[in-house]
Design a protein around this motif. Structure first.
Motif, PDB file in Angstrom:
ATOM      1  N   ARG A   1       0.826  -1.207   0.000  1.00 54.33           N
ATOM      2  CA  ARG A   1       0.000   0.000   0.000  1.00 54.33           C
ATOM      3  C   ARG A   1       0.861   1.258   0.000  1.00 54.33           C
ATOM      4  NH1 ARG A   1      -5.480  -0.027   1.629  1.00 54.33           N
ATOM      5  NH2 ARG A   1      -5.208   2.240   1.596  1.00 54.33           N
ATOM      6  N   ALA A   2       1.958   1.218   0.748  1.00 53.23           N
ATOM      7  CA  ALA A   2       2.856   2.377   0.779  1.00 53.23           C
ATOM      8  C   ALA A   2       3.460   2.637  -0.600  1.00 53.23           C
ATOM      9  CB  ALA A   2       3.959   2.156   1.809  1.00 53.23           C
ATOM     10  N   ALA A   3       3.815   1.550  -1.317  1.00 56.03           N
ATOM     11  CA  ALA A   3       4.364   1.709  -2.667  1.00 56.03           C
ATOM     12  C   ALA A   3       3.340   2.291  -3.623  1.00 56.03           C
ATOM     13  CB  ALA A   3       4.867   0.359  -3.183  1.00 56.03           C
ATOM     14  N   GLN A   4       2.045   2.049  -3.353  1.00 57.77           N
ATOM     15  CA  GLN A   4       0.973   2.610  -4.177  1.00 57.77           C
ATOM     16  C   GLN A   4       0.639   4.036  -3.784  1.00 57.77           C
ATOM     17  OE1 GLN A   4      -0.305   0.756  -6.744  1.00 57.77           O
ATOM     18  NE2 GLN A   4       1.222  -0.759  -6.149  1.00 57.77           N
ATOM     19  N   GLY A   5       1.292   4.558  -2.758  1.00 52.80           N
ATOM     20  CA  GLY A   5       1.008   5.911  -2.287  1.00 52.80           C
ATOM     21  C   GLY A   5      -0.221   5.995  -1.409  1.00 52.80           C
TER      22      GLY A   5
END
Length: 920
Positions: free
Chosen positions: A27-31
């Motif tokens: 989720r963090a990589a997806q912003g």
């Protein structure tokens, strides 16, 4: 219970943690961060609750009653100061990209590598017993689940046969995957934080479930447990603060203070509360959610402890295992397994975060300084060293967990869980003087911090850690009785003859006395260096330094061709280029090559490197590629004064900018008002022109008819002349109304004041306006008092007001069913007149505009004829005589215009001007 089942459940739970952590990172990589919530932040703080909380607190409560409480009262009290202390720590850490507590302390005192290394050594030595505590908690819990009740637990096995050893390796693997994937330690470990928050929920739910089971299944509630305990003398004493003896205030105070320090200074707490913080404002929520969590998880500690003692009686059952043994004894195997998973959560959460924090310190502050002294490393130009550094951190994680296992295997059996934890608490408490003093006292120096830490740590080791090893049988215990070198004054548990204190209080007293004393004395004795002075200013005044006017305490020569490769070596080429491109854009430049290698760029590069290799190592690496001029105190103060001037200038520019924005807004509003007034003027001119043209057209047409036809009949001539006279009067009234408004506003109106009866005036005005109502087939109702209401005013003017209000109402009432009511009453020495109709009313959004000049009610198609001056003139007249006029209306339910006048009141010298209007 089958060992295979326990292992399978534990493995499944660790896989679930893995999935949550993986999802968080994805989720963090997806912003779309899942940890950007104050609830997640508060739950991550609960990593404070370890196996000590889960198992050790129950054991302590079973033997000492309420003495488990100080460990949780301390953090609750500490959170009262969260907004003052923690917020400052967070601001400092984020501003200067600080990665650990060792980095924090060394950066404050001139970015000293030696000080950072000392803090790291203390941390490693102090935390290893704490990690051993977690491994012991899991090991004991596994043994209880897999061994029939009443049988002795399995004896210590060789390390290669112990499941605890392989658990330590498994935790090391998990930590490496989700805690050592990125080199920049200031980047948040989103997956890890999400997993820790989930673990906090699991251990809370599991512990509450066991508490409810003990209280309401084994017994008839908490009250029943306390009543039964009160009947057993040994247990009754546990319910008293002093356990039937003199209350040990010093020990209670010591435990509370240690817990207050530890909730901030433990590496894992610094990691989740400072490094992993997303938003400073989350502290406001955490300041009450975290204490509430501590309250809930300790709610059933005493009932479980007392219930376990009452239930097992003379059984030789370890109280630290009551959370597991009580459900097992009743055959509630599912609950026992849930309780074990809760304990596993408490232990693994601590181990994972602690290992991440300490491995960062080991890499940056122990390994890196050694590597930087090697020529091969320093001159490895063009090599990307990020993989090397990550591997160093991963190796440090494995080493830390193996050290924890070694301590557990060798010395852990000699101490209860609580005792092991308190040893670690006392170790990290040694950071308090240097850290808190550095945050609030500019006079603290590197030598003072070093002296305090060395003496405090040495006294901690001598009075706590060595006795623990001696009691475990790993060294002679002769010095405990006879003192070092046979000197009784040097006994570690009665140093200099101080007796009567418990071991922990005794150790904390001497270690903190030497620590604080040396820190203050040496700091006052030695003048700080220029770098220490500059760092002190940046730390103590962090809230007063803006990002645009922060002083840069650096002078020298640097080249972009040297700085860029340095950043690429430790950050990686891609990330280094991205950071520098962003920096160039903030400077208003298009390309990195356009950057000037000035003091700001050098500081930016050093700050970025600090996130990867620590402040001290970053300082050394930057110094290796630039030619720095040494600064004196005068230079530092000069730079500070220049930064202050820049900050003041920036504030002045901001104030001027705000003033310009305000002036622009005022001009815009004035322009809109002028446009509105211009439109009102056009409407007024159109209305007045129309009103003037209508009678003039009629007069001219009838006059021309009589002029062109001298033989017109006498009856027609009289009729035409009557119309001409009527239209002339109408024209005269219109002109007089406009002139009246102008005279009233200019203060030149004539007023003929006299005393008269307001009731008679209103009755006469109603008769005059009756014709208007008859044309609408409407009715007029009068609600007038029988007695006269004397008023001192101009009767003609008030007649004008009444005629305007009644005629105004007559225009808007419906034909045939229209009703107009006129009412007079006296209230508080004032005469009140109200004119109410059953027309469409005035919409709420227009009620504030009806008294403005030239405003007329109704829409463009149904608006009655008029000039829009009737209500403004009426209001001016009423206010001239000391009264006020108002409107009350609900859209669709009619309108009520009213005014009041003082009885026997002298009029003012001139009119009161109002910028308001009329629906006539």
């Amino acid at each position: 219970m089958s060992p295979l089942l326990v292992v399978a459940a534990s493995f499944a739970y660790l896989l679930l943690l893995f999935a949550i952590a993986y999802y968080g990172d994805w989720r963090a990589a997806q912003g779309r961060s899942i940890i950007g919530s104050p609830w997640v932040y508060a739950l991550s703080m609960a990593v404070y609750c370890t196996a000590w909380t889960y198992f050790g607190s129950v054991g302590r409560a079973a033997s000492s009653g309420v003495w488990f409480l100080p460990i949780y009262l301390g953090p609750m009290l500490a959170m009262i100061l969260a907004w003052l202390v923690l917020r400052k720590m967070i601001r400092i850490a984020k501003t200067y990209r600080i990665t650990s507590i060792a980095d924090f302390i060394s950066s404050r005192y001139g970015k000293s590598p030696l000080l950072a290394g000392l803090v790291t050594l203390i941390t490693v030595v102090g935390i290893v017993p704490y990690i051993a505590l977690q491994l012991k908690g899991i090991s004991v819990g596994f043994a209880v689940l897999t061994t029939p009740l009443g049988e002795p637990l399995a004896s210590v096995r060789p390390w290669w046969q112990e499941s605890t050893f392989y658990l330590a390796l498994a935790l090391a693997g998990f930590t490496m995957i989700f805690g050592a994937r990125h080199l920049d330690s200031t980047e948040r470990h989103e997956g890890m934080v999400a997993a820790i928050a989930f673990e906090s929920l699991v251990k809370l739910v599991a512990f509450l479930a066991v508490g409810l089971f003990v209280s309401y299944v084994l017994f008839n509630g908490v009250g029943d447990i306390f009543q039964r305990a009160a009947q057993v003398p040994e247990l009754a004493n546990l319910l008293k603060l002093g356990e039937g003896r003199t209350f040990a205030y010093a020990q209670w105070f010591t435990l509370t203070v240690l817990a207050m320090f530890s909730v901030i200074l433990l590496p894992r707490q610094f990691q989740v509360m400072v490094v992993e913080n997303v938003d400073e404002r989350h502290l406001k929520r955490a300041a009450w959610v975290f204490p509430l969590y501590l309250l809930l998880i300790n709610l059933f500690v005493l009932p479980i402890a007392l219930g376990g003692v009452l239930y097992f009686g003379d059984w030789q059952m370890n109280p630290e295992t009551f959370v597991l043994s009580l459900p097992l004894a009743e055959g509630w195997y599912g609950l026992a397994l849930l309780a074990f998973i809760g304990g596993l959560s408490a232990s693994t959460g601590m181990v994972i975060v602690e290992a991440i924090a300490v491995s960062t310190m080991v890499c940056n502050d122990l390994v890196m300084p050694v590597l930087l002294r090697t020529q091969r490393w320093m001159h490895a130009q063009g090599r990307d060293l990020t993989r090397w550094l990550l591997n160093i951190r991963r190796a440090a994680i494995v080493l830390i967990l193996l050290l924890g296992y070694a301590y557990y295997h060798l010395a852990g059996e000699a101490y209860a869980l609580v005792s092991i934890g308190l040893i670690s608490f006392a170790a990290v408490a040694q950071f308090a003087p240097a850290l808190f003093g550095g945050m609030y006292w500019k006079g603290g120096t590197r030598q003072g911090a070093m002296a305090g830490l060395v003496l405090g740590f040495a006294m901690w080791a001598y009075t706590l850690i060595l006795p623990s090893l001696a009691k475990s049988g790993w060294m002679s215990d002769a010095f405990l009785v006879d003192g070092l070198f046979g000197n009784p004054w040097l006994r570690p548990e009665a140093f200099l003859g101080l007796s009567g204190l418990d071991n922990l209080t005794h150790s904390l007293f001497w270690s903190m006395l030497l620590n604080v004393g040396a820190y203050v004395a040496v700091s006052l004795w030695r003048t700080p260096s220029a770098r220490e002075t500059s760092q002190a200013l940046l730390f103590v005044d962090v809230f007063g330094r803006t990002s645009t006017a922060r002083p840069v305490f650096w002078r020298g020569q640097a080249h972009l061709t040297d700085l860029l490769p340095l950043a690429e070596r430790f950050l990686g080429p891609e990330r280094a280029r991205s950071e520098l491109e962003a920096y160039a854009r903030r400077q208003g430049l298009e390309r990195v090559e356009q950057l000037q290698a000035d003091a700001q760029l050098v500081q930016f590069i050093e700050t970025q490197l600090a996130g990867a290799i620590g402040s001290a190592s970053a300082r050394v690496m930057v110094a290796s590629v630039v030619k720095e001029e040494s600064l004196g105190i005068d230079d530092v103060m000069g730079i500070l004064e220049e930064a202050t001037r820049l900050r003041i200038h920036s504030q002045e520019l901001e104030e001027k900018s705000r003033s310009l924005e305000l002036a622009t807004a005022e001009l815009r509003a004035a322009n809109e008002q002028l446009k509105s007034l211009d439109k009102l003027k056009d409407d007024f001119m159109s209305s007045v022109t129309h009103e003037l043209r209508t009678p003039l057209t009629a007069i001219r047409a009838l006059s021309e008819m009589m002029l062109e036809d001298p033989k017109i009949r006498l009856e027609d001539r009289k009729h035409f002349l009557g119309i001409i006279v009527s239209e002339s009067e109408r024209l005269s009234r219109l002109v007089n109304q406009v002139l009246d408004m102008a005279k009233i506003e200019s203060g030149h109106a004539e007023w003929h004041n006299a005393e008269f009866d307001l009731v008679a005036l209103v009755r006469q005005s109603a008769q005059t306006a009756a014709e208007l109502l008859r044309e609408k087939e409407a009715t007029l109702q009068l609600d007038l008092p029988a007695d006269p209401v004397p008023i001192l005013a101009d009767a003609d003017r008030l007649t004008q007001v009444m005629l305007n209000l009644i005629s105004n109402a007559a225009k808007f009432v419906p034909r045939q069913t229209g009703q107009v009511q006129v009412r007079i009453y006296v209230q508080a020495g004032r005469a009140v007149v109200e004119v109410r109709d059953n027309g469409p009313g005035v919409p709420k959004e227009e009620q504030g505009l009806v008294f403005e000049k030239f405003r007329q009610g109704g829409d463009g198609l149904s608006r009655p004829q008029g000039t829009g001056l009737g209500l403004p003139i009426s209001r001016q007249i009423v206010e001239h005589f000391g009264g006020r006029m108002w409107l009350r209306s609900t859209d669709g339910e009619g309108a009520c215009f009213g005014f009041d006048l003082p009885l026997h009141h002298e009029p003012a010298d001139g009119p009161v001007e109002h910028d308001m209007g009329d629906r006539a």
